[in-house]
Scaffold this motif. Structure first.
Motif, PDB file in Angstrom:
ATOM      1  N   LYS A 160       0.827  23.332  93.419  1.00  0.00           N
ATOM      2  CA  LYS A 160       0.880  23.067  91.983  1.00  0.00           C
ATOM      3  C   LYS A 160       2.307  22.738  91.508  1.00  0.00           C
ATOM      4  CE  LYS A 160      -3.002  23.293  89.515  1.00  0.00           C
ATOM      5  NZ  LYS A 160      -3.466  24.550  88.925  1.00  0.00           N
ATOM      6  N   PRO A 161       3.332  23.535  91.901  1.00  0.00           N
ATOM      7  CA  PRO A 161       4.693  23.226  91.447  1.00  0.00           C
ATOM      8  C   PRO A 161       5.145  21.823  91.850  1.00  0.00           C
ATOM      9  CG  PRO A 161       4.598  25.457  92.314  1.00  0.00           C
ATOM     10  CD  PRO A 161       3.292  24.820  92.657  1.00  0.00           C
ATOM     11  N   GLN A 162       4.704  21.357  93.024  1.00  0.00           N
ATOM     12  CA  GLN A 162       5.103  20.023  93.462  1.00  0.00           C
ATOM     13  C   GLN A 162       4.416  18.946  92.631  1.00  0.00           C
ATOM     14  OE1 GLN A 162       7.606  19.463  95.509  1.00  0.00           O
ATOM     15  NE2 GLN A 162       7.824  21.691  95.648  1.00  0.00           N
ATOM     16  N   ALA A 163       3.200  19.238  92.202  1.00  0.00           N
ATOM     17  CA  ALA A 163       2.517  18.289  91.317  1.00  0.00           C
ATOM     18  C   ALA A 163       3.237  18.228  89.970  1.00  0.00           C
ATOM     19  CB  ALA A 163       1.065  18.704  91.131  1.00  0.00           C
ATOM     20  N   GLU A 164       3.672  19.393  89.499  1.00  0.00           N
ATOM     21  CA  GLU A 164       4.374  19.457  88.213  1.00  0.00           C
ATOM     22  C   GLU A 164       5.726  18.737  88.285  1.00  0.00           C
ATOM     23  OE1 GLU A 164       4.473  23.646  87.633  1.00  0.00           O
ATOM     24  OE2 GLU A 164       2.347  23.779  87.062  1.00  0.00           O
ATOM     25  N   LYS A 165       6.322  18.710  89.473  1.00  0.00           N
ATOM     26  CA  LYS A 165       7.609  18.023  89.649  1.00  0.00           C
ATOM     27  C   LYS A 165       7.445  16.529  89.898  1.00  0.00           C
ATOM     28  CE  LYS A 165       9.928  22.093  91.598  1.00  0.00           C
ATOM     29  NZ  LYS A 165      10.540  22.705  92.820  1.00  0.00           N
ATOM     30  N   GLY A 166       6.200  16.082  90.047  1.00  0.00           N
ATOM     31  CA  GLY A 166       5.962  14.658  90.265  1.00  0.00           C
ATOM     32  C   GLY A 166       5.947  14.234  91.716  1.00  0.00           C
ATOM     33  N   ASN A 167       5.990  15.206  92.632  1.00  0.00           N
ATOM     34  CA  ASN A 167       5.979  14.866  94.055  1.00  0.00           C
ATOM     35  C   ASN A 167       4.562  14.703  94.612  1.00  0.00           C
ATOM     36  OD1 ASN A 167       8.819  15.038  94.257  1.00  0.00           O
ATOM     37  ND2 ASN A 167       8.685  17.271  94.422  1.00  0.00           N
ATOM     38  N   LEU A 168       3.577  15.162  93.868  1.00  0.00           N
ATOM     39  CA  LEU A 168       2.190  15.117  94.311  1.00  0.00           C
ATOM     40  C   LEU A 168       1.314  14.600  93.185  1.00  0.00           C
ATOM     41  CD1 LEU A 168      -0.052  15.848  96.386  1.00  0.00           C
ATOM     42  CD2 LEU A 168      -0.077  18.146  95.383  1.00  0.00           C
ATOM     43  N   ASP A 169       0.605  13.515  93.441  1.00  0.00           N
ATOM     44  CA  ASP A 169      -0.262  12.900  92.444  1.00  0.00           C
ATOM     45  C   ASP A 169      -1.664  13.499  92.539  1.00  0.00           C
ATOM     46  OD1 ASP A 169      -1.630  11.299  90.693  1.00  0.00           O
ATOM     47  OD2 ASP A 169      -1.195   9.406  91.713  1.00  0.00           O
ATOM     48  N   LEU A 170      -2.107  14.135  91.467  1.00  0.00           N
ATOM     49  CA  LEU A 170      -3.437  14.740  91.440  1.00  0.00           C
ATOM     50  C   LEU A 170      -4.392  13.987  90.514  1.00  0.00           C
ATOM     51  CD1 LEU A 170      -2.559  18.553  91.402  1.00  0.00           C
ATOM     52  CD2 LEU A 170      -3.268  17.146  93.346  1.00  0.00           C
ATOM     53  N   THR A 171      -4.077  12.740  90.224  1.00  0.00           N
ATOM     54  CA  THR A 171      -4.954  11.924  89.385  1.00  0.00           C
ATOM     55  C   THR A 171      -5.846  11.045  90.260  1.00  0.00           C
ATOM     56  OG1 THR A 171      -3.367  10.087  89.220  1.00  0.00           O
ATOM     57  CG2 THR A 171      -3.203  11.858  87.583  1.00  0.00           C
ATOM     58  N   GLY A 172      -6.928  10.579  89.675  1.00  0.00           N
ATOM     59  CA  GLY A 172      -7.759   9.590  90.343  1.00  0.00           C
ATOM     60  C   GLY A 172      -8.674  10.112  91.425  1.00  0.00           C
ATOM     61  N   PHE A 173      -8.927  11.419  91.469  1.00  0.00           N
ATOM     62  CA  PHE A 173      -9.828  11.964  92.485  1.00  0.00           C
ATOM     63  C   PHE A 173     -11.272  11.837  92.029  1.00  0.00           C
ATOM     64  CE2 PHE A 173      -5.941  13.680  94.078  1.00  0.00           C
ATOM     65  CZ  PHE A 173      -6.151  13.854  95.434  1.00  0.00           C
ATOM     66  N   ARG A 174     -12.163  11.633  92.964  1.00  0.00           N
ATOM     67  CA  ARG A 174     -13.580  11.488  92.658  1.00  0.00           C
ATOM     68  C   ARG A 174     -14.224  12.854  92.408  1.00  0.00           C
ATOM     69  NH1 ARG A 174     -15.455  10.347  97.554  1.00  0.00           N
ATOM     70  NH2 ARG A 174     -17.572  10.074  96.752  1.00  0.00           N
ATOM     71  N   ILE A 226      -7.361  28.127  93.851  1.00  0.00           N
ATOM     72  CA  ILE A 226      -7.689  29.553  93.843  1.00  0.00           C
ATOM     73  C   ILE A 226      -6.791  30.241  92.821  1.00  0.00           C
ATOM     74  CG2 ILE A 226      -7.717  31.704  95.171  1.00  0.00           C
ATOM     75  CD1 ILE A 226      -8.111  30.079  97.695  1.00  0.00           C
ATOM     76  N   ASP A 227      -7.423  30.828  91.807  1.00  0.00           N
ATOM     77  CA  ASP A 227      -6.687  31.571  90.774  1.00  0.00           C
ATOM     78  C   ASP A 227      -5.534  30.760  90.181  1.00  0.00           C
ATOM     79  OD1 ASP A 227      -8.364  33.728  91.295  1.00  0.00           O
ATOM     80  OD2 ASP A 227      -7.025  34.543  92.825  1.00  0.00           O
ATOM     81  N   GLY A 228      -5.810  29.489  89.910  1.00  0.00           N
ATOM     82  CA  GLY A 228      -4.809  28.650  89.277  1.00  0.00           C
ATOM     83  C   GLY A 228      -3.770  28.073  90.210  1.00  0.00           C
ATOM     84  N   ARG A 229      -3.843  28.406  91.481  1.00  0.00           N
ATOM     85  CA  ARG A 229      -2.920  27.849  92.477  1.00  0.00           C
ATOM     86  C   ARG A 229      -3.668  26.841  93.348  1.00  0.00           C
ATOM     87  NH1 ARG A 229      -1.004  32.963  95.515  1.00  0.00           N
ATOM     88  NH2 ARG A 229      -3.196  33.488  95.148  1.00  0.00           N
ATOM     89  N   LEU A 230      -2.942  25.892  93.921  1.00  0.00           N
ATOM     90  CA  LEU A 230      -3.564  24.810  94.688  1.00  0.00           C
ATOM     91  C   LEU A 230      -3.085  24.873  96.137  1.00  0.00           C
ATOM     92  CD1 LEU A 230      -5.366  22.252  94.423  1.00  0.00           C
ATOM     93  CD2 LEU A 230      -3.244  20.953  94.153  1.00  0.00           C
ATOM     94  N   PHE A 231      -4.032  25.073  97.053  1.00  0.00           N
ATOM     95  CA  PHE A 231      -3.668  25.273  98.458  1.00  0.00           C
ATOM     96  C   PHE A 231      -4.145  24.153  99.385  1.00  0.00           C
ATOM     97  CE2 PHE A 231      -3.634  29.517  96.572  1.00  0.00           C
ATOM     98  CZ  PHE A 231      -2.347  29.907  96.909  1.00  0.00           C
ATOM     99  N   GLY A 232      -4.561  23.055  98.809  1.00  0.00           N
ATOM    100  CA  GLY A 232      -4.952  21.921  99.630  1.00  0.00           C
ATOM    101  C   GLY A 232      -5.342  20.749  98.749  1.00  0.00           C
ATOM    102  N   VAL A 233      -5.303  19.562  99.340  1.00  0.00           N
ATOM    103  CA  VAL A 233      -5.689  18.341  98.636  1.00  0.00           C
ATOM    104  C   VAL A 233      -6.686  17.590  99.507  1.00  0.00           C
ATOM    105  CG1 VAL A 233      -4.894  16.185  97.610  1.00  0.00           C
ATOM    106  CG2 VAL A 233      -3.440  18.218  97.502  1.00  0.00           C
ATOM    107  N   PRO A 234      -7.859  17.256  98.991  1.00  0.00           N
ATOM    108  CA  PRO A 234      -8.885  16.591  99.802  1.00  0.00           C
ATOM    109  C   PRO A 234      -8.468  15.205 100.280  1.00  0.00           C
ATOM    110  CG  PRO A 234      -9.833  17.532  97.813  1.00  0.00           C
ATOM    111  CD  PRO A 234      -8.346  17.585  97.646  1.00  0.00           C
ATOM    112  N   VAL A 235      -8.828  14.877 101.508  1.00  0.00           N
ATOM    113  CA  VAL A 235      -8.600  13.527 102.035  1.00  0.00           C
ATOM    114  C   VAL A 235      -9.901  12.745 102.113  1.00  0.00           C
ATOM    115  CG1 VAL A 235      -6.523  14.107 103.339  1.00  0.00           C
ATOM    116  CG2 VAL A 235      -8.767  14.394 104.403  1.00  0.00           C
ATOM    117  N   GLY A 255     -13.993  15.434  90.587  1.00  0.00           N
ATOM    118  CA  GLY A 255     -13.277  16.696  90.452  1.00  0.00           C
ATOM    119  C   GLY A 255     -12.760  17.282  91.748  1.00  0.00           C
ATOM    120  N   LEU A 256     -12.618  16.461  92.781  1.00  0.00           N
ATOM    121  CA  LEU A 256     -12.188  16.971  94.083  1.00  0.00           C
ATOM    122  C   LEU A 256     -10.767  17.523  94.076  1.00  0.00           C
ATOM    123  CD1 LEU A 256     -13.740  14.348  96.539  1.00  0.00           C
ATOM    124  CD2 LEU A 256     -14.144  16.810  96.577  1.00  0.00           C
ATOM    125  N   GLU A 257      -9.962  17.132  93.077  1.00  0.00           N
ATOM    126  CA  GLU A 257      -8.581  17.634  93.046  1.00  0.00           C
ATOM    127  C   GLU A 257      -8.530  19.142  92.860  1.00  0.00           C
ATOM    128  OE1 GLU A 257      -9.635  16.704  88.776  1.00  0.00           O
ATOM    129  OE2 GLU A 257      -9.973  15.789  90.743  1.00  0.00           O
TER     130      GLU A 257
END
Length: 428
Positions: free
Chosen positions: A120-134, A143-152, A136-138
């Motif tokens: 999540k912090p990396q997404a907030e810093k702009g290093n990880l793009d969490l837009t455009g997922f089909r 888990i509890d507001g934290r993000l531990f993986g990104v679907p491929v 709601g896969l993002e």
């Protein structure tokens, strides 16, 4: 939950109970650094799969390094069981890869032991793009507001059918058909053609999960089991009766032909599996095969969701920004989709989904199937899998198989399963 290059899920699960004991890593002071020096940074990426997946991933890495010349990616891959053995050893030694291929059955297991990086912090810093997922896969690995993986990639449960057998029997599965319709169709196939209707679905945890979800329950809750002996006993009792009647395939023959599938080898007219596993059938069998909708209880709710392989970062990485940059590239770059195809499931982002149009019939069918269930509005959020889910899945398959082979009664099988599930949950 994705294609494993011909490896049957039953084989994969034989070592799914690998212990994560000793992986209680402390995240403090980890995952906060970056290169900072302006020089080249090297990160390690590890995944499971066969040689064809490895070649494709390496092509993607080469492309990534051209676009990000200050980030080098050292790669490593093994078969499924060997991957988790090696990862357990590396994590216990405090030296896991920076980026790993991951799956939902392992997510909470390693999150609870502070092995995984919160992205999540990396997404907030702009290093990880969490837009455009089909679909709601993002949020798939949140888990509890934290993000531990990104679907491929994504996949969903489906019924693979031998189209010629179904057509000859006059059975035409369609959206909203019920379990009674499905069973009547299997009986018609057996009585008319002498072929079992199904390979025997009673050991497939993810199918039983859909049945439970159709009735307002689920296989798992966040911290335990979402059903009890009262639900499982009639299900396994009915399954054994269907084996004995020949509506389900002879389990001894099914075991003998593994890793080949029962439907591809003509032992059954269909079997439930992940949609993107269906590419194997045309290679193994001599008929034509298609994807049929999941039967329902009420003619409406299938209980389906999109599952996925994902990329996770290590909590011990010294380069979280670079890890996030690599994960973002692997999930968004259109050329990655054209290289990987549906190897890890249908691409998770719209950009990659639209960038790759499969030319072969099996993959076209997979893309069409996922588009159809999304358009139908049947998709729901996946139920969280507690730590120990991998061990429980393996137990469900093993005990269900033993039941069909006559090694134990339904009552004994149910008690054994819940005993093992309780132990798995308590030890994680």
């Amino acid at each position: 939950m994705s294609r494993n290059n011909g490896i049957d899920r039953r084989q994969m699960l034989k070592l799914a109970g690998l212990s994560a004991a000793g992986l209680g890593l402390t995240a403090a002071g980890c995952g906060s650094g970056s290169s900072g020096s302006g020089g080249t940074v090297t990160i390690r990426h590890s995944w499971w799969g066969a040689d064809d997946r490895a070649k494709k991933v390496q092509q993607c890495v080469t492309l990534f390094e051209k676009k990000h010349p200050k980030i080098k990616v050292k790669t490593d891959f093994q078969q499924y069981a060997d991957f988790w053995k090696k990862f357990n050893t590396q994590a216990a030694g405090g030296n896991p890869p920076d980026v790993i291929q991951n799956a939902v059955t392992f997510l909470r297991k390693y999150e609870a032991k502070n092995v995984l990086l919160d992205l999540k912090p990396q997404a907030e810093k702009g290093n990880l793009d969490l837009t455009g997922f089909r679909a709601g896969l993002e949020k798939f690995a949140e888990i509890d507001g934290r993000l531990f993986g990104v679907p491929v990639g994504s996949n969903s449960m489906a019924l693979v059918i031998d189209e010629k057998v179904y057509e000859k029997a006059g059975v035409a599965p369609g959206a909203g058909w019920t379990w009674d319709d499905w069973y009547a169709g299997m009986q018609k196939i057996k009585n008319g053609q002498g072929i079992a209707g199904d390979a025997g679905p009673h050991g497939v945890m993810y199918l039983y999960d859909l049945m439970l979800r159709q009735n307002g329950k689920a296989f798992f809750t966040e911290d335990g089991m979402g059903f009890g002996e009262a639900e499982l006993l009639p299900y396994w009792t009915e399954a054994l009766a269907r084996v004995k009647s020949g509506v389900y395939a002879d389990p001894k023959k099914v075991e003998q032909i593994k890793p080949a599938s029962a439907t591809a080898k003509g032992l059954s007219a269909g079997e439930f599996t992940w949609d993107n596993f269906s590419v194997r059938y045309s290679a193994e069998g001599k008929s034509s095969y298609g994807l049929a909708p999941i039967p329902t209880t009420d003619g409406k709710r299938t209980g389906q969701y999109l599952g996925s392989l994902m990329l996770s970062g290590s909590a011990r990485t010294k380069h979280p920004a670079e890890v996030a940059t690599f994960i973002s590239f692997m999930t968004h770059d259109p050329e990655v989709a054209r290289i990987m195809g549906y190897d890890r499931g249908v691409p998770a982002t719209t950009a990659q989904f639209e960038a790759y149009e499969p030319a072969d019939a099996p993959n076209k069918a997979i893309g069409a199937y996922e588009t159809a269930i999304a358009d139908a509005g049947v998709l729901e959020p996946i139920t969280p899998h507690p730590a120990g889910a991998d061990v429980i899945e393996a137990a469900f398959l093993r005990i269900g198989t033993d039941l069909s082979l006559g090694k134990s009664s339904p009552e004994e099988s149910v008690k054994q399963f819940f005993s093992e599930a309780k132990t798995a949950l308590a030890s994680n």
